[in-house]
Write an enzyme that holds these catalytic residues in place. Structure first.
Site, PDB file in Angstrom:
ATOM      1  N   ASN A 131     -10.005  -0.095  -0.382  1.00 16.18           N
ATOM      2  CA  ASN A 131      -8.545  -0.005  -0.317  1.00 16.18           C
ATOM      3  C   ASN A 131      -7.964  -0.542  -1.632  1.00 16.18           C
ATOM      4  OD1 ASN A 131      -5.826  -0.308   0.189  1.00 16.18           O
ATOM      5  ND2 ASN A 131      -6.083  -1.264   2.192  1.00 16.18           N
TER       6      ASN A 131
ATOM      7  N   HIS B 210      -3.503   7.390   2.592  1.00 12.01           N
ATOM      8  CA  HIS B 210      -3.876   6.078   2.065  1.00 12.01           C
ATOM      9  C   HIS B 210      -5.312   5.784   2.487  1.00 12.01           C
ATOM     10  CE1 HIS B 210      -3.912   1.980   0.946  1.00 12.01           C
ATOM     11  NE2 HIS B 210      -3.756   1.487   2.164  1.00 12.01           N
TER      12      HIS B 210
ATOM     13  N   CYS C 232       0.816  -1.222   0.000  1.00 13.63           N
ATOM     14  CA  CYS C 232       0.000   0.000   0.000  1.00 13.63           C
ATOM     15  C   CYS C 232       0.852   1.276   0.000  1.00 13.63           C
ATOM     16  CB  CYS C 232      -0.945   0.009   1.188  1.00 13.63           C
ATOM     17  SG  CYS C 232      -2.089  -1.366   1.145  1.00 13.63           S
TER      18      CYS C 232
HETATM   19  O1  UT7 Z   1      -3.811  -1.083   3.472  1.00 16.00           O
HETATM   20  C1  UT7 Z   1      -3.030  -1.698   4.424  1.00 16.00           C
HETATM   21  C2  UT7 Z   1      -3.448  -1.318   5.753  1.00 16.00           C
HETATM   22  N1  UT7 Z   1      -4.606  -2.058   6.161  1.00 16.00           N
HETATM   23  C3  UT7 Z   1      -5.395  -1.493   7.028  1.00 16.00           C
HETATM   24  O2  UT7 Z   1      -5.198  -0.356   7.360  1.00 16.00           O
HETATM   25  C4  UT7 Z   1      -6.471  -2.311   7.656  1.00 16.00           C
HETATM   26  C5  UT7 Z   1      -6.418  -2.079   9.142  1.00 16.00           C
HETATM   27  N2  UT7 Z   1      -7.475  -2.727   9.876  1.00 16.00           N
HETATM   28  C6  UT7 Z   1      -8.753  -2.322   9.798  1.00 16.00           C
HETATM   29  O3  UT7 Z   1      -9.113  -1.473   9.018  1.00 16.00           O
HETATM   30  C7  UT7 Z   1      -9.744  -2.943  10.776  1.00 16.00           C
HETATM   31  O4  UT7 Z   1      -9.034  -3.646  11.759  1.00 16.00           O
HETATM   32  C8  UT7 Z   1     -10.767  -3.878  10.085  1.00 16.00           C
HETATM   33  C9  UT7 Z   1     -11.728  -3.070   9.248  1.00 16.00           C
HETATM   34  C10 UT7 Z   1     -10.044  -4.907   9.248  1.00 16.00           C
HETATM   35  C11 UT7 Z   1     -11.575  -4.589  11.151  1.00 16.00           C
HETATM   36  O5  UT7 Z   1     -12.198  -3.655  12.034  1.00 16.00           O
HETATM   37  P1  UT7 Z   1     -12.069  -3.817  13.613  1.00 16.00           P
HETATM   38  O6  UT7 Z   1     -12.904  -2.774  14.222  1.00 16.00           O
HETATM   39  O7  UT7 Z   1     -10.602  -3.870  13.953  1.00 16.00           O
HETATM   40  O8  UT7 Z   1     -12.773  -5.210  13.838  1.00 16.00           O
HETATM   41  P2  UT7 Z   1     -12.179  -6.544  14.475  1.00 16.00           P
HETATM   42  O9  UT7 Z   1     -11.160  -7.147  13.565  1.00 16.00           O
HETATM   43  O10 UT7 Z   1     -11.794  -6.253  15.878  1.00 16.00           O
HETATM   44  O11 UT7 Z   1     -13.455  -7.464  14.438  1.00 16.00           O
HETATM   45  C12 UT7 Z   1     -14.625  -7.164  15.212  1.00 16.00           C
HETATM   46  C13 UT7 Z   1     -15.660  -8.242  14.954  1.00 16.00           C
HETATM   47  C14 UT7 Z   1     -15.089  -9.646  15.048  1.00 16.00           C
HETATM   48  O12 UT7 Z   1     -16.048 -10.468  15.654  1.00 16.00           O
HETATM   49  P3  UT7 Z   1     -15.930 -10.861  17.217  1.00 16.00           P
HETATM   50  O13 UT7 Z   1     -14.613 -11.566  17.335  1.00 16.00           O
HETATM   51  O14 UT7 Z   1     -15.962  -9.563  17.950  1.00 16.00           O
HETATM   52  O15 UT7 Z   1     -17.128 -11.723  17.424  1.00 16.00           O
HETATM   53  C15 UT7 Z   1     -14.903 -10.046  13.625  1.00 16.00           C
HETATM   54  O16 UT7 Z   1     -14.989 -11.451  13.426  1.00 16.00           O
HETATM   55  O17 UT7 Z   1     -16.157  -8.111  13.617  1.00 16.00           O
HETATM   56  C16 UT7 Z   1     -16.072  -9.371  12.966  1.00 16.00           C
HETATM   57  N3  UT7 Z   1     -15.918  -9.153  11.543  1.00 16.00           N
HETATM   58  C17 UT7 Z   1     -16.946  -8.938  10.710  1.00 16.00           C
HETATM   59  N4  UT7 Z   1     -18.267  -8.876  10.915  1.00 16.00           N
HETATM   60  C18 UT7 Z   1     -19.062  -8.639   9.867  1.00 16.00           C
HETATM   61  C19 UT7 Z   1     -14.771  -9.117  10.827  1.00 16.00           C
HETATM   62  N5  UT7 Z   1     -15.031  -8.865   9.537  1.00 16.00           N
HETATM   63  C20 UT7 Z   1     -16.397  -8.766   9.442  1.00 16.00           C
HETATM   64  C21 UT7 Z   1     -17.265  -8.512   8.371  1.00 16.00           C
HETATM   65  N6  UT7 Z   1     -18.580  -8.455   8.624  1.00 16.00           N
HETATM   66  N7  UT7 Z   1     -16.837  -8.309   7.107  1.00 16.00           N
END
Ligand code: UT7
Length: 323
Positions: free
Chosen positions: A280, A250, A113
């Site tokens: 992204n 980004h 990225c």
């Molecule tokens: O370009 C390179 C850089 N990349 C990034 O900058 C990405 C950085 N990370 C992020 O943007 C975020 O961490 C995400 C968008 C990937 C995830 O958001 P988050 O607020 O960190 O969520 P999380 O990973 O803590 O997940 C929260 C919950 C989980 O369920 P439990 O364990 O709380 O029951 C996940 O399993 O959300 C669940 N989850 C989803 N639910 C519905 C994960 N993906 C999804 C989904 N739909 N697509």
């Protein structure tokens, strides 16, 4: 003394738009979750006939048009991509051929990225070193081809697209009041490479592999890394956040963008946001956002523009440009 000035900008997007609701049929997710957690509403997905090379070529042609130049005026191409058409040769040489260029040289740059920020920094050094006079710096990606479409934690986040700028050598030293690339700061940390990677490659699995990400871990590091390189650029240029006209970060997650701007003290109305439209797009994200901001009439000649990116590696970096 020579400095590099932006002469033109362009972008290209695949025809097909995929809205969040479509994912509700593929994986256990909702439009509401995707919008709330990321700010993404839609992304473009490449069809079979659309590739990193074809999108990169289209963005390059648009940038050349806006510069009033032709491919014959260009002596170098850097393509930032992690989704090349082939393992080799570089997709940049395919773009060179597609553009009908018979001279110059072209190569790919791989910093995921952060690729475009790395590429602009490299391009600037080639120009200042007298190795090139007019170059195309392109970010083009087809991440849809390396996604695991059964993994809801990654497949909803990425999209395809391309953006390009024409950089041109101009007499005079890089200085804050002059148009051109003013300062940049690049970093990487290979000890974090398991946080965001592709689980295949020619030398290991002999396959292309799929994108894997520990999203929460990436999120945790993102704002700190972003602000670190931006503060370095501010120091190098002798400015503060108030001097910036536009912040083009980004486009991975709206929450990361907002938190970074807040931590740096950059006013909300100076932040360019396109993550809602494109998702992204990795190395294409910054040039795509730049192109949209110019089209919207936000970024104008003479504006002080701050670019930033972070991603797999980890890699991260920032560039300050007087547009
Ligand atoms: O370009 C390179 C850089 N990349 C990034 O900058 C990405 C950085 N990370 C992020 O943007 C975020 O961490 C995400 C968008 C990937 C995830 O958001 P988050 O607020 O960190 O969520 P999380 O990973 O803590 O997940 C929260 C919950 C989980 O369920 P439990 O364990 O709380 O029951 C996940 O399993 O959300 C669940 N989850 C989803 N639910 C519905 C994960 N993906 C999804 C989904 N739909 N697509």
């Amino acid at each position: 003394m020579t400095r590099s000035v932006v002469r033109g900008i362009g972008s290209a997007l695949p025809r097909r738009i995929m809205k969040n609701a479509e994912f509700e049929k593929l994986v256990d997710t909702t439009d509401e979750w995707i919008v709330q957690r990321t700010g993404i509403r839609q992304r473009h997905i490449a069809s079979e006939d659309e590739t990193t090379a074809s999108l990169g070529e289209a963005a390059a042609r648009a940038a050349l048009d806006s510069a009033g130049l032709t491919p014959a005026d260009i002596d170098m191409i850097i393509l930032a991509t992690s989704t090349p058409n082939n393992t080799f040769p570089a997709t940049a040489v395919e773009i060179q051929e597609r553009l009908g260029m018979s001279g110059g040289f072209a190569f790919d740059m791989q910093a995921v990225c952060s690729g475009f920020v790395y590429a602009i920094t490299t391009a600037d050094l080639y120009i200042r070193g007298g190795q090139a006079k007019r170059m195309l710096v392109i970010g083009s990606e087809t991440f849809s081809r390396i996604l695991d479409w059964n993994d809801r934690t990654t497949c909803v986040l990425f999209g395809d697209g391309a953006g390009a700028v024409v950089l041109e050598a101009e007499d005079g030293e890089a200085a804050l009041e002059q148009r051109g690339v003013i300062a940049s700061s690049l970093r990487s940390d290979g000890s974090q490479r398991d946080k965001l990677y592709v689980d295949g490659g020619p030398s290991t699995t002999c396959t292309v592999g799929h994108l894997r990400m520990q999203g929460r871990e990436v999120f945790k590091h993102a704002v700190g890394m972003i602000t670190d390189v931006i503060e370095d650029v501010f120091d190098k240029a002798g400015i503060t956040a108030e001097d910036i006209d536009w912040f083009v970060p980004h486009q991975a997650n709206r929450r990361i963008i907002d938190a970074s701007a807040k931590k740096l003290g950059i006013a909300e109305e100076k932040v360019v946001v396109t993550v809602d439209l494109h998702g992204n797009t990795s190395a294409a994200s910054v040039p795509l956002a730049l192109s949209v901001a110019v089209e919207r009439g936000q970024i104008k000649k003479g504006d002080l523009v701050l670019l930033e990116a972070m991603g797999g590696g980890f890699t991260w970096g920032a560039v300050l440009v007087r547009w």
